[in-house]
Every structure is written in structure tokens, then in C-alpha cells.
Design a protein around this motif. Structure first.
Motif, PDB file in Angstrom:
ATOM      1  N   VAL A   1      97.268 -36.323  47.408  1.00  0.00           N
ATOM      2  CA  VAL A   1      96.421 -37.333  46.843  1.00  0.00           C
ATOM      3  C   VAL A   1      96.921 -37.697  45.327  1.00  0.00           C
ATOM      4  O   VAL A   1      97.248 -36.906  44.720  1.00  0.00           O
ATOM      5  CB  VAL A   1      94.854 -36.392  46.967  1.00  0.00           C
ATOM      6  CG1 VAL A   1      93.933 -37.373  46.107  1.00  0.00           C
ATOM      7  CG2 VAL A   1      94.632 -35.772  48.087  1.00  0.00           C
ATOM      8  N   VAL A   2      96.729 -39.000  44.952  1.00  0.00           N
ATOM      9  CA  VAL A   2      96.974 -39.315  43.791  1.00  0.00           C
ATOM     10  C   VAL A   2      96.261 -38.702  42.755  1.00  0.00           C
ATOM     11  O   VAL A   2      95.161 -37.973  43.089  1.00  0.00           O
ATOM     12  CB  VAL A   2      96.853 -40.891  43.649  1.00  0.00           C
ATOM     13  CG1 VAL A   2      97.627 -41.705  44.669  1.00  0.00           C
ATOM     14  CG2 VAL A   2      95.432 -41.295  43.759  1.00  0.00           C
ATOM     15  N   SER A   3      96.693 -38.605  41.553  1.00  0.00           N
ATOM     16  CA  SER A   3      96.304 -37.692  40.515  1.00  0.00           C
ATOM     17  C   SER A   3      95.170 -38.412  39.782  1.00  0.00           C
ATOM     18  O   SER A   3      94.374 -37.365  39.111  1.00  0.00           O
ATOM     19  CB  SER A   3      97.364 -37.119  39.577  1.00  0.00           C
ATOM     20  OG  SER A   3      97.829 -38.402  39.046  1.00  0.00           O
ATOM     21  N   SER A   4      95.018 -39.588  39.742  1.00  0.00           N
ATOM     22  CA  SER A   4      93.857 -40.275  39.005  1.00  0.00           C
ATOM     23  C   SER A   4      93.177 -41.394  39.643  1.00  0.00           C
ATOM     24  O   SER A   4      94.146 -42.075  40.596  1.00  0.00           O
ATOM     25  CB  SER A   4      94.258 -40.554  37.567  1.00  0.00           C
ATOM     26  OG  SER A   4      95.273 -41.281  37.274  1.00  0.00           O
ATOM     27  N   GLY A   5      92.432 -42.124  39.213  1.00  0.00           N
ATOM     28  CA  GLY A   5      91.731 -43.317  39.589  1.00  0.00           C
ATOM     29  C   GLY A   5      91.236 -43.479  40.910  1.00  0.00           C
ATOM     30  O   GLY A   5      90.874 -44.665  41.305  1.00  0.00           O
ATOM     31  N   ILE A   6      90.754 -42.394  41.282  1.00  0.00           N
ATOM     32  CA  ILE A   6      89.952 -42.366  42.776  1.00  0.00           C
ATOM     33  C   ILE A   6      88.605 -42.509  42.220  1.00  0.00           C
ATOM     34  O   ILE A   6      87.986 -41.596  41.863  1.00  0.00           O
ATOM     35  CB  ILE A   6      90.403 -41.044  43.502  1.00  0.00           C
ATOM     36  CG1 ILE A   6      91.894 -40.964  43.381  1.00  0.00           C
ATOM     37  CG2 ILE A   6      89.746 -41.088  44.963  1.00  0.00           C
ATOM     38  CD1 ILE A   6      92.339 -39.381  44.027  1.00  0.00           C
ATOM     39  N   PRO A   7      87.847 -43.408  43.029  1.00  0.00           N
ATOM     40  CA  PRO A   7      86.341 -43.362  43.030  1.00  0.00           C
ATOM     41  C   PRO A   7      85.912 -42.076  43.608  1.00  0.00           C
ATOM     42  O   PRO A   7      86.406 -41.443  44.448  1.00  0.00           O
ATOM     43  CB  PRO A   7      86.076 -44.587  43.668  1.00  0.00           C
ATOM     44  CG  PRO A   7      87.163 -45.552  43.858  1.00  0.00           C
ATOM     45  CD  PRO A   7      88.180 -44.421  43.670  1.00  0.00           C
ATOM     46  N   LEU A   8      84.584 -41.613  43.117  1.00  0.00           N
ATOM     47  CA  LEU A   8      84.004 -40.496  43.903  1.00  0.00           C
ATOM     48  C   LEU A   8      83.869 -40.760  45.215  1.00  0.00           C
ATOM     49  O   LEU A   8      83.376 -41.708  45.615  1.00  0.00           O
ATOM     50  CB  LEU A   8      82.722 -40.154  43.111  1.00  0.00           C
ATOM     51  CG  LEU A   8      82.667 -39.618  41.622  1.00  0.00           C
ATOM     52  CD1 LEU A   8      81.251 -39.501  40.790  1.00  0.00           C
ATOM     53  CD2 LEU A   8      83.417 -38.357  41.456  1.00  0.00           C
ATOM     54  N   ASN A   9      84.014 -39.421  45.978  1.00  0.00           N
ATOM     55  CA  ASN A   9      83.502 -39.534  47.291  1.00  0.00           C
ATOM     56  C   ASN A   9      84.287 -40.470  48.268  1.00  0.00           C
ATOM     57  O   ASN A   9      83.579 -41.082  49.174  1.00  0.00           O
ATOM     58  CB  ASN A   9      81.999 -39.338  47.570  1.00  0.00           C
ATOM     59  CG  ASN A   9      81.625 -38.186  46.777  1.00  0.00           C
ATOM     60  OD1 ASN A   9      81.993 -36.918  46.731  1.00  0.00           O
ATOM     61  ND2 ASN A   9      80.448 -38.148  45.916  1.00  0.00           N
ATOM     62  N   THR A  10      85.534 -40.754  47.993  1.00  0.00           N
ATOM     63  CA  THR A  10      86.256 -42.016  48.598  1.00  0.00           C
ATOM     64  C   THR A  10      86.510 -41.636  50.051  1.00  0.00           C
ATOM     65  O   THR A  10      87.251 -40.352  50.220  1.00  0.00           O
ATOM     66  CB  THR A  10      87.399 -42.313  47.777  1.00  0.00           C
ATOM     67  OG1 THR A  10      87.060 -42.960  46.619  1.00  0.00           O
ATOM     68  CG2 THR A  10      88.219 -43.332  48.467  1.00  0.00           C
ATOM     69  N   THR A  11      86.411 -42.319  50.920  1.00  0.00           N
ATOM     70  CA  THR A  11      86.900 -42.023  52.393  1.00  0.00           C
ATOM     71  C   THR A  11      88.078 -42.624  52.361  1.00  0.00           C
ATOM     72  O   THR A  11      88.330 -43.997  52.281  1.00  0.00           O
ATOM     73  CB  THR A  11      85.754 -42.410  53.240  1.00  0.00           C
ATOM     74  OG1 THR A  11      84.901 -41.788  53.254  1.00  0.00           O
ATOM     75  CG2 THR A  11      86.472 -42.264  54.680  1.00  0.00           C
ATOM     76  N   ALA A  12      89.289 -41.847  52.652  1.00  0.00           N
ATOM     77  CA  ALA A  12      90.949 -42.422  52.792  1.00  0.00           C
ATOM     78  C   ALA A  12      90.892 -42.399  54.543  1.00  0.00           C
ATOM     79  O   ALA A  12      90.842 -41.268  55.122  1.00  0.00           O
ATOM     80  CB  ALA A  12      91.681 -41.691  52.351  1.00  0.00           C
ATOM     81  N   THR A  13      91.312 -43.331  54.954  1.00  0.00           N
ATOM     82  CA  THR A  13      91.643 -43.597  56.439  1.00  0.00           C
ATOM     83  C   THR A  13      93.169 -43.386  56.772  1.00  0.00           C
ATOM     84  O   THR A  13      93.880 -44.134  56.039  1.00  0.00           O
ATOM     85  CB  THR A  13      91.099 -45.026  57.178  1.00  0.00           C
ATOM     86  OG1 THR A  13      89.773 -44.932  56.736  1.00  0.00           O
ATOM     87  CG2 THR A  13      91.477 -44.884  58.536  1.00  0.00           C
ATOM     88  N   LEU A  14      93.611 -42.603  57.606  1.00  0.00           N
ATOM     89  CA  LEU A  14      94.904 -42.447  58.240  1.00  0.00           C
ATOM     90  C   LEU A  14      94.861 -42.880  59.599  1.00  0.00           C
ATOM     91  O   LEU A  14      93.985 -43.023  60.370  1.00  0.00           O
ATOM     92  CB  LEU A  14      95.461 -40.944  57.960  1.00  0.00           C
ATOM     93  CG  LEU A  14      95.473 -40.238  56.872  1.00  0.00           C
ATOM     94  CD1 LEU A  14      95.501 -38.663  57.292  1.00  0.00           C
ATOM     95  CD2 LEU A  14      96.536 -40.570  56.094  1.00  0.00           C
ATOM     96  N   ARG A  15      96.127 -43.735  59.656  1.00  0.00           N
ATOM     97  CA  ARG A  15      96.510 -44.277  61.233  1.00  0.00           C
ATOM     98  C   ARG A  15      97.530 -43.522  61.784  1.00  0.00           C
ATOM     99  O   ARG A  15      98.742 -43.495  61.338  1.00  0.00           O
ATOM    100  CB  ARG A  15      96.563 -45.607  60.809  1.00  0.00           C
ATOM    101  CG  ARG A  15      96.915 -46.419  62.318  1.00  0.00           C
ATOM    102  CD  ARG A  15      97.416 -48.003  61.970  1.00  0.00           C
ATOM    103  NE  ARG A  15      98.683 -47.740  61.685  1.00  0.00           N
ATOM    104  CZ  ARG A  15      99.231 -48.809  61.023  1.00  0.00           C
ATOM    105  NH1 ARG A  15      98.731 -50.110  60.841  1.00  0.00           N
ATOM    106  NH2 ARG A  15     100.446 -48.834  60.435  1.00  0.00           N
ATOM    107  N   TYR A  16      97.207 -43.032  63.086  1.00  0.00           N
ATOM    108  CA  TYR A  16      98.367 -42.711  63.920  1.00  0.00           C
ATOM    109  C   TYR A  16      98.691 -43.918  64.475  1.00  0.00           C
ATOM    110  O   TYR A  16      97.842 -44.501  65.229  1.00  0.00           O
ATOM    111  CB  TYR A  16      97.884 -41.622  64.963  1.00  0.00           C
ATOM    112  CG  TYR A  16      97.373 -40.155  64.297  1.00  0.00           C
ATOM    113  CD1 TYR A  16      98.353 -39.160  63.927  1.00  0.00           C
ATOM    114  CD2 TYR A  16      96.016 -40.115  64.543  1.00  0.00           C
ATOM    115  CE1 TYR A  16      98.001 -38.364  63.343  1.00  0.00           C
ATOM    116  CE2 TYR A  16      95.666 -38.430  63.996  1.00  0.00           C
ATOM    117  CZ  TYR A  16      96.572 -37.706  63.406  1.00  0.00           C
ATOM    118  OH  TYR A  16      96.100 -36.427  62.952  1.00  0.00           O
TER     119      TYR A  16
END
Length: 947
Positions: free
Chosen positions: A528-543
Motif C-alpha cells: 500500500v502506498v504510504s500517503s495520499g489515500i482517501p479514507l476507507n478506499t476500495t482498491a480493485t485487483l484484477r486476475y
């Protein structure tokens, strides 16, 4: 007609429609909860907890369920699921906490109510639909006619219609019913399956043997007609499954005692020979492990194909049951393969089928004028009616490929569709309408279809959310569902800028039909990046799965990043701290946070958090109030962050929050204080049983707060062989230590002995109030009807009544405790500090030793910080009408000076260097402000008043 039908649906489910529209969580069956026992535990393990909750009618929910089998990986055991009746005065979160703390429970859930997904329309009311509304155009669109040339259906293949009751006398349905000749109607349970006279299916909602038509809801008749109306009988329409049969299982109540029973119907249909089940119902949100368990049982244990409506909300969302694992999620298109106007779309949709103006058996008109009721037909719309087409196609695939498992039937349907993403009208939904539109001919003829899928995704460490800077691993298990594949690879890609894939390649090579492979030896690596992430962000991974044949298939998995809480876990006590003063969880539902655990235990703190008060009408907190709600006094100024290592401890956290400033003549009932919360955890052996919590309190009001009360409310639920609700709360006045324990300390597997408590380390005069959570209404504090402001004030201000220092003796009870302090006065703009230690141990002696160690640790921490913060700050003139001179007792080097208003908002920033600076406040409105200097010596503050 549309208005009439919509009105009828409202009559069926009563007031349930309104909650569904108003919230993302569907309505629930009042007073009914389910609980699943962990393997090895018996219902007797819940006796104490159920007694505390005054629960009634504990019963095994699926006593005849098929046990799991080793040869069926992923099969599940439903026999450990129980249902009981709970008093409506006891909130679900309270019951959940009490039961989970027994250590014997896997989950506790309500019973969700899911609504039918129909959009009925009268074909004569819309001239645009007349050309297609009186014909089964969809049979040609999905290539049904040509598929019937290959396979015409089999009366031994049964489609379970879990829905409203079906008009069993309809001319196109009466001969298609699957009868249970092993249990004729004679008043005896001849087949000993627990259902008396279930000759024609079952009414699960009303618990009787009549799953027939109810005039108040026609939905089941409509669905059954699309799937299984009799063909070649010279009347009406032809069901898509041609010669297959259907089994009606009613799920909607038509009696005062009936309840929605969709999940129970799935298990019934699976246990009674259905090879395919329709679920043309559902709701957004409300994920349920119970529902997923029942679906897994049907799909894996019983080898059933489950088909569900993706929903009739024109949005990208998760819709249940369609979005569960093992369910074929079906959305809708019109006769030109354009997405239906109100059809749900998402990456979880598997395929689409026609869902607009679908001609089917109606059976609504009970009077003359439109022909006999049993010969009635009409056109309807919605994903509800795309579902029975796909279910019928699944039945024909089962006939054509009898050796296919349910998963293989689903894969065959998914991989033989006609892709519609290339149509310009569908450009906005590319990738969110599944693989395409159902093609039955391909489904029953293609014999080289390929599909490999990721069947399990395992994160390590397994967390509900990952913080900035976290690194973790992902293990994927892949199964080749259909025909053999060569050069199979899996590539993992992040679709979010906040989550990086450090290693995302998995080469499998050749994989036979139903073969499995895992990258457990070399998992995917992510950070996870160390900064700049909005709260409770959903990140999607693609297989992305590819093979040498040209096969390509995408799957997706979501990860939550940057939660609005931190966890200190440097030692044996793991504590969740939120950005708004709560401990354990940020919500009463215990879904936001990781709780409080000790040496790997389950959660031991149901609810905890900071309370402030100056009077019975001025209280600030984010704890429970009435009607299952929580107060929202505190709001975050800075998100909770964690340092590891910190400057003074192995782990440290920092958060800033405040409440609103009371205004004369308003109903604001807060205190008016800004809070800086610091927490410290150490890993050293003598410091492994506590976390120190430090609260700096600053008066934001123009009045002196006298006195000011501060304290921690702690609803401990400590493990106990006789039930988590049997605890005692008491007070050690030599240490200013309030603590709880289970009076029965007999060791039990998986139930360690735990003492837990809070010690006041610094600030004011100590106070304690021990609470029996089940005290009757009329007691000084009764949590059964909520936690009022006067009650909160009473618990904070009790420093003289010895009778309130203990609760739960002699045998234990469901208890809480407030450990607080009384501060004589806090002037406007001034700050003070209150410090507590959260403690856990296996024995009372160890708890007392941990309490003493915490006091020593904070004394050491305080002396080291005092040296670091020897610099002081002065500001004059104060009050000021504009210019102010800010001076420091020693040179700071570079610093930033911030001016904050009484809401904690920064209204002015100014950089500086050295030991002094000028500041112009002339543009600020009159009032109280805080000067905050951030520099090498730490953070210095001073109040200033602008005239």
C-alpha cells in the motif's frame, strides 16, 4: 396494471419496501437471530449467554442437512446453525457481542428479507411494446428453438422455483409440477423428511404444504412460466426448459405468523432433488455468512446450479444473493441486446438474458372479462425473468452433459454467450455485463469450452483493511473447470493507484479438467502506498487468466485501504483506536475496526470510548444512546495514524478530534473540548500487558469548565466457560484501577482466563461506576433502554458512592464499567492531560503487576517528553486587535505557526525561523483561537483572544 401489481407487492411485504429504499441494508425478520457454532462446540456452550439475553426457542435450523464430504472440496456443514427468538429490546450488536465472546460461535446474524425483482407492465399500456409483447421473441434471441433440436429437456430434471406461490392450476403449468409420490397427502410424513404431505413442494414462509398461488403476489407464477411452461400442448407459451419439471417453494408470507424464507427454501430445494434453483429476488447490500453458507451447501454439498437476479437498480453495486460465491448472477437486456434500462451492472454479473416484455403465464385475473384465470398470459419485465431463462438453459446443459458438476454447468453457460460489449449502446457498461447474452445452442453443443477460475483468494495477514505502508501477500488457488488447458498463467494487476503489485505473475502450465493449482509457494506480493489515500478506499485487483488456446478471462477482488482506525499490537494486547475517540470498533455493529484481543483471543471489548461531561445535559461521546443508535458528538480533525517504532514506544498512535462548541439558546448538548489522543505500546516482556492512552483536553469555549469530567466507558465481554455475559466489575482504590473478570475461572479449551481493566494514571480525582447491563428500567443506570446523557454524567461523576464500585457479584452478570476523573476547572483556551492504561492479564496478581508497570512506564515517558518539550511559547498582546508578537523561550530553527478556530480548523499558516515572529490576526473574526507551533521540539500551543 403496473400500478396494481406494484401495490400488490407492497401488500405482501408490508412496510418492508420503505426500509429497502432508504438504506443499503435490507430489512430483517424482527426478533429472530441465527448463530453458527464453531466445530467441536455443542449448543450447551451458549446456555449462559442465551440466559443473559433472555433468548427463547433455540432450535437447529437445518437438522437434516447433508454433512460435508472430503471428496467435495469446499463443502460445508449447516448442522451447527441454530435460530432463536430475541427480545426486541436487546440490540443485535449486544447479542452478537455476548455470543461471540463465548468463544463457541463463528457468527451471529439476523435473517434478511429479500424482495422480488420484477418490473411488471401491462403490454396494452405501452404501444411501443405491442409488437413483441404477445410473442416469445426471446426464444429466438437466445437460440432456444435450435437448442431444442439437440436436447428437449427431461422430466427427471427439476428446477426449483424459490419465489412466491405458483398458480398450480394454470393450463401451462399444471402438468409441469414435480410431484413427490413418496409422500402423498394423507396426514403422515411418509418419506420421513420432516415435512408432512409435501406432495407438491412446500410453503416455507407459512410452513404448510400448499405452495400454490396467492392473489397478492403473482411473481412465482410469472417465473415458473418462463422456465417451465408446458410446450407442445397447443395452448399458451413454451417454457424455455421444454420438458423439464419445476418444484414450487413459496418464500413469501401470507399469514400473520409467516416470515420470508428464501434461504430456507434454497436448502429445501437442494435437499429435495432440484438440480437447478431460481432466485429472482434479492436486495443491495446486507452480506450474510448464513446465506453464503446455505448457498455453498446447495452448490457444493448438493451439486445444484443456483441462478439469481442481479437486480433492477441502474447502478454498479453488489446485490444479494446474486453476488455470493457459487451463484450465477444474471442481468437483463432488451430484444436488441441493449442493457435493460434499470438492470444492475457490475463486475460480479456473469451473463445477461432478455428481461424486457417477457411473455409468460400470468394467472392473475380471477374474474371473467379477460378469459379464465387459468388461461391468462402477460408480458412482464425485470431481471427476475432473465433468471428462469438461464435456469432453464442450465437444466438442458445438465441433460446434455450429465457428468458435469454444477460448477461446470455454470462455466459452460458463462463461456458460450454472445458477447454484446461491442454494441455501441452498451459502451458504458463494458466489462460489467458478464461474458455476454445467453446462447442456448452454444451451451448445449460446444464440447471444447474452456474456463479456469480463481476459486479462493487468501490474504496474509488477513485483515479487514490495510493501512498506508502495509505490505501483504495474496495466495490464489486456480481450478480448471472445463476442458484441459495448456500454458495457463495468472497475472495480477492493481486497478488502484494506491495499491501496488510487487510480484504479480503465476505460471501454471498445463491443467486437466477440474485440476487445481496454487501459488502458495510464491504468493503475489502487494504494498500500500504510504500517503495520499482517501479514507476507507476500495482498491480493485484484477486476475487475468490466459492460455495458449487464446483463452482469456478476468476476475476481480476488492481490498479496503486506509481505514479510519489504527491497531496497536506490539504486545499481547491488541487495541483498535479510532479517529473519533472510540475503542475496539467505530460502530455499534462491530464492523469498522478489529476489536480488542489478548494473546490471540476473540474480541473482549464490545464497546469502549472516551466520554466528557460538565453536567447531565452537556455530555460528549460516540457511544450507544437509544434505539440502537450511537451519539456522534466527536468529529475527526486528523485521522488516526500509527508510528512503528515511535519516538518513545515500540508503537505509537496519534489522533485529534473535538466536539461542537455549545451556543447559548441552542440545543447543542456537547462540552466544547478539543482532544489530542496519543497511545503507546511496548514489546518488552514487563510491558506486554498494557497500552497507555493519553488525552490532552483543550477548552474551546469562552467559559471556564468547572468541573470537567473525563472517563472511559468499557463494556468488557470476557471469555467464560459458562457464557461471556457472566462477568464481575470491581475497583482497586489503591491503584485507581477498575477491572472485570469472570467469576468462573475453570480452564476450558479455547476459553482462556482473562482479567481486563483501566487504570487512571494521571489527572484529577478518580471516579468509577460499575454497571449491570441488565439492570431493570428505573435503576440509576439501565442500559436496556439505552444510555442517556444523565446516566452517562452519573457514571462519570461518581467518586463518592461505594455501592457503585462493584457489579455482577456473586455469580457474574453482563457488566460494563466507567473509569473516570474529575478536573476542578479548565479555563478558556487552557489544556490539561488525562492518562489511562488499558490492561489485560491471566490472573488478578498479574493484572495488578501490569498496572504498576504501566504507571512506571508512563512516568519514564513523561520525564523524557518534558525534557524534549522544555521550550515554551508566549504571545502578546493577548487579547489582541490584530498584531501579536509570538516568542519562544529557545531558538526553534524552522517552524510552522498555525492558527486554529474553535472548530479546530486551520485559518492561518505562517512559516518562521528562530525564536520569535510577528503575526497579523486583523482579518479574523473576534473570538478564541489557538496558536499551534510545529517544530523540532514538538508541538507547542497557546490560546489567544481576538477582540
Amino acid at each position: 396494471m403496473q400500478r396494481i401489481l406494484l401495490l400488490l407487492y407492497v401488500l405482501v411485504v408490508g412496510s418492508l419496501m420503505a426500509p429497502l429504499r432508504a438504506a443499503a441494508t435490507p430489512p430483517t425478520v424482527p426478533g429472530q437471530l441465527t448463530v453458527k457454532l464453531r466445530p467441536g462446540f455443542r449448543p450447551t456452550a451458549l446456555a449462559g449467554a442465551l440466559l443473559t439475553l433472555n433468548a427463547q426457542e433455540l432450535r437447529q435450523k437445518f437438522p437434516r442437512a447433508l454433512p460435508p464430504e472430503e471428496k467435495k472440496p469446499g463443502s460445508i456443514d449447516l448442522r451447527g446453525i441454530y435460530q432463536f427468538t430475541l427480545s426486541p429490546t436487546i440490540p443485535l450488536d449486544r447479542a452478537r457481542a455476548v455470543l461471540l465472546a463465548t468463544g463457541a460461535v463463528e457468527y451471529v446474524e439476523p435473517l434478511y428479507i429479500r424482495l422480488p425483482q420484477a418490473q411488471p407492465n401491462d403490454p396494452l399500456s405501452d404501444s411501443m411494446l405491442i409488437s413483441i409483447s404477445r410473442s416469445q421473441f426471446y426464444l429466438k434471441q437466445i437460440s432456444a428453438y435450435r437448442a431444442w433440436d439437440v436436447v428437449s429437456g427431461d422430466s427427471n430434471i427439476v428446477i426449483g422455483i424459490t419465489d412466491g406461490g405458483v398458480r398450480l392450476t394454470h393450463e401451462d403449468l399444471r402438468s409441469q409440477l414435480k410431484y413427490n409420490y413418496n409422500d402423498p397427502i394423507n396426514g403422515v410424513d411418509d418419506d420421513e423428511d420432516g415435512y408432512v404431505d409435501n406432495f407438491m413442494g412446500w410453503d416455507m414462509a407459512n410452513n404448510d404444504n400448499n405452495p400454490g398461488y396467492d392473489p397478492s403476489i403473482v411473481h412465482g407464477t410469472l417465473v415458473a412460466g418462463v422456465a417451465a411452461a408446458q410446450s407442445n400442448n397447443g395452448v399458451g407459451i413454451a417454457g424455455v426448459s421444454n420438458q423439464c419439471r419445476f418444484l414450487p417453494v413459496n418464500i413469501y408470507p401470507n399469514t400473520l405468523t409467516g416470515v420470508f424464507s428464501g434461504i430456507e427454501a434454497i436448502v429445501y430445494a437442494a435437499d429435495h432433488g432440484c438440480q437447478v434453483i431460481t432466485m429472482s429476488w434479492g436486495a443491495p447490500g446486507g452480506y450474510s455468512r448464513l446465506e453464503q453458507d446455505a448457498i455453498t451447501y446447495a452448490a457444493v454439498n448438493r451439486n445444484v446450479v443456483l441462478v439469481a437476479a442481479a437486480g433492477n437498480t441502474n447502478a454498479d453495486l453488489l446485490f444479494y444473493p446474486a453476488s455470493y460465491n457459487h451463484v450465477l448472477s444474471v442481468s437483463g437486456v432488451d430484444n436488441n441486446d441493449r442493457k435493460s434500462p434499470n438492470a444492475t451492472f457490475s463486475r460480479r454479473v456473469d451473463l445477461v438474458a432478455p428481461g424486457v416484455s417477457i411473455l409468460t403465464t400470468y394467472g392473475y385475473h380471477a374474474t371473467t372479462g379477460n378469459g379464465p384465470a387459468d388461461a391468462d398470459y402477460g408480458a412482464v419485465g425485470g431481471t427476475s425473468f432473465a433468471v428462469p431463462m438461464v435456469a432453464a438453459a442450465a437444466a438442458l446443459v445438465r441433460q446434455r452433459f450429465p457428468d458435469f458438476t454444477a460448477a461446470q454447468v455454470v462455466a459452460q453457460l458463462r463461456q458460450t454467450t454472445d458477447n454484446i460489449d461491442a454494441l455501441p449502446v452498451n459502451a458504458a457498461w463494458v466489462g460489467r455485463l458478464g461474458t455476454g447474452r445467453l446462447n442456448m445452442l452454444k451451451a448445449v453443443t460446444q464440447t471444447t469450452t474452456q474456463e479456469a477460475r480463481v476459486v479462493t483468494s487468501t490474504f496474509a495477514p488477513t485483515l479487514p483493511a490495510y493501512a498506508p505502508g502495509d505490505a501483504f501477500r495474496l495466495t490464489a488457488e486456480v481450478q480448471n473447470i472445463l476442458y484441459p488447458m495448456a500454458a495457463l498463467t495468472v497475472t495480477l494487476t492493481s486497478l488502484s493507484p494506491y495499491l501496488r503489485v510487487e510480484q504479480g505473475s503465476f505460471t501454471i502450465g498445463s491443467l486437466p479438467m477440474l485440476g487445481r493449482a496454487s501459488n502458495a509457494a510464491a504468493p503475489f506480493r502487494l504494498s500500500v502506498v504510504s500517503s495520499g489515500i482517501p479514507l476507507n478506499t476500495t482498491a480493485t485487483l484484477r486476475y487475468r487468466l490466459t492460455a495458449s488456446s487464446g483463452y482469456q478471462f478476468d476476475q476481480f477482488v476488492d481490498v479496503t485501504l486506509n481505514p479510519d482506525y489504527v491497531v496497536l499490537e506490539a504486545n499481547d494486547l491488541a487495541v483498535t483506536l479510532t479517529s473519533r475517540g472510540n475503542l475496539a470498533f467505530d460502530d455499534l455493529g462491530a464492523t469498522v475496526g478489529r476489536g480488542v484481543t489478548y494473546r490471540g483471543s476473540g474480541n473482549i471489548l464490545n464497546e469502549g470510548g472516551l466520554m466528557l461531561a460538565t453536567s447531565p445535559t452537556r455530555v460528549s461521546d460516540r457511544l450507544r444512546t437509544r434505539y440502537g443508535q450511537s451519539r456522534q458528538s466527536f468529529f475527526s480533525l486528523t485521522q488516526a495514524t500509527r508510528q512503528q517504532p515511535g519516538p518513545r514506544a515500540d508503537q505509537e498512535s496519534l489522533a485529534e478530534f473535538q466536539d461542537s462548541v455549545p451556543v447559548a439558546g441552542t440545543r447543542i448538548r456537547s462540552v466544547g473540548v478539543a482532544v489530542r489522543q496519543r497511545a503507546y505500546a511496548w514489546a518488552a516482556p514487563e510491558r506486554r500487558d498494557f497500552v497507555v492512552l493519553e488525552y490532552s483536553l483543550r477548552n474551546l469555549t469562552a467559559d471556564t469548565l468547572k468541573p470537567l469530567y473525563a472517563g472511559l466507558f468499557m463494556d468488557w465481554d470476557l471469555p467464560n466457560p459458562d457464557g461471556a455475559a457472566r462477568n464481575v466489575a470491581t475497583w482497586d482504590d489503591t491503584r485507581n484501577l477498575g477491572y472485570c473478570y469472570a467469576p468462573v475461572q475453570t480452564p476450558s479449551p479455547g476459553v482462556p482466563a482473562v482479567y481486563a481493566g483501566v487504570r487512571l494514571l494521571r489527572g484529577g480525582t478518580p471516579a468509577v461506576y460499575s454497571i449491570n447491563n441488565n439492570a431493570p428500567v428505573g435503576s440509576p443506570v439501565s442500559l436496556s433502554d439505552g444510555f442517556s446523557l444523565p446516566e452517562k454524567f452519573l457514571t462519570l461523576s461518581n467518586d463518592t458512592d461505594p455501592d457503585q464500585r462493584t457489579a455482577g457479584l456473586p455469580n457474574g452478570a453482563d457488566v460494563s464499567q466507567v473509569v473516570g476523573t474529575r478536573l476542578l476547572r479548565l479555563a478558556p483556551g487552557d489544556s490539561t492531560t488525562v492518562v489511562f492504561a488499558m490492561l489485560t492479564a491471566s490472573t488478578l496478581a498479574q493484572l495488578q503487576a501490569a498496572s504498576d508497570a504501566a504507571a512506571r512506564s508512563y512516568t519514564t515517558l513523561l520525564s523524557s517528553r518534558s525534557a524534549a518539550l522544555a521550550t515554551s511559547i508566549r504571545a502578546y498582546p493577548n487579547p489582541t486587535s490584530g498584531l501579536v508578537w509570538v516568542e519562544f523561550s529557545s531558538t526553534l530553527g524552522s517552524f510552522e505557526l498555525q492558527v486554529l478556530n474553535n472548530m479546530g480548523q486551520v485559518v492561518l499558516r505562517q512559516a518562521g525561523r528562530g525564536s520569535s515572529t510577528n503575526l497579523n490576526l486583523a482579518n479574523l473574526a473576534p473570538g478564541l483561537y489557538q496558536l499551534r507551533v510545529q517544530g523540532p521540539a514538538g508541538v507547542l500551543t497557546r490560546a489567544v483572544v481576538v477582540n
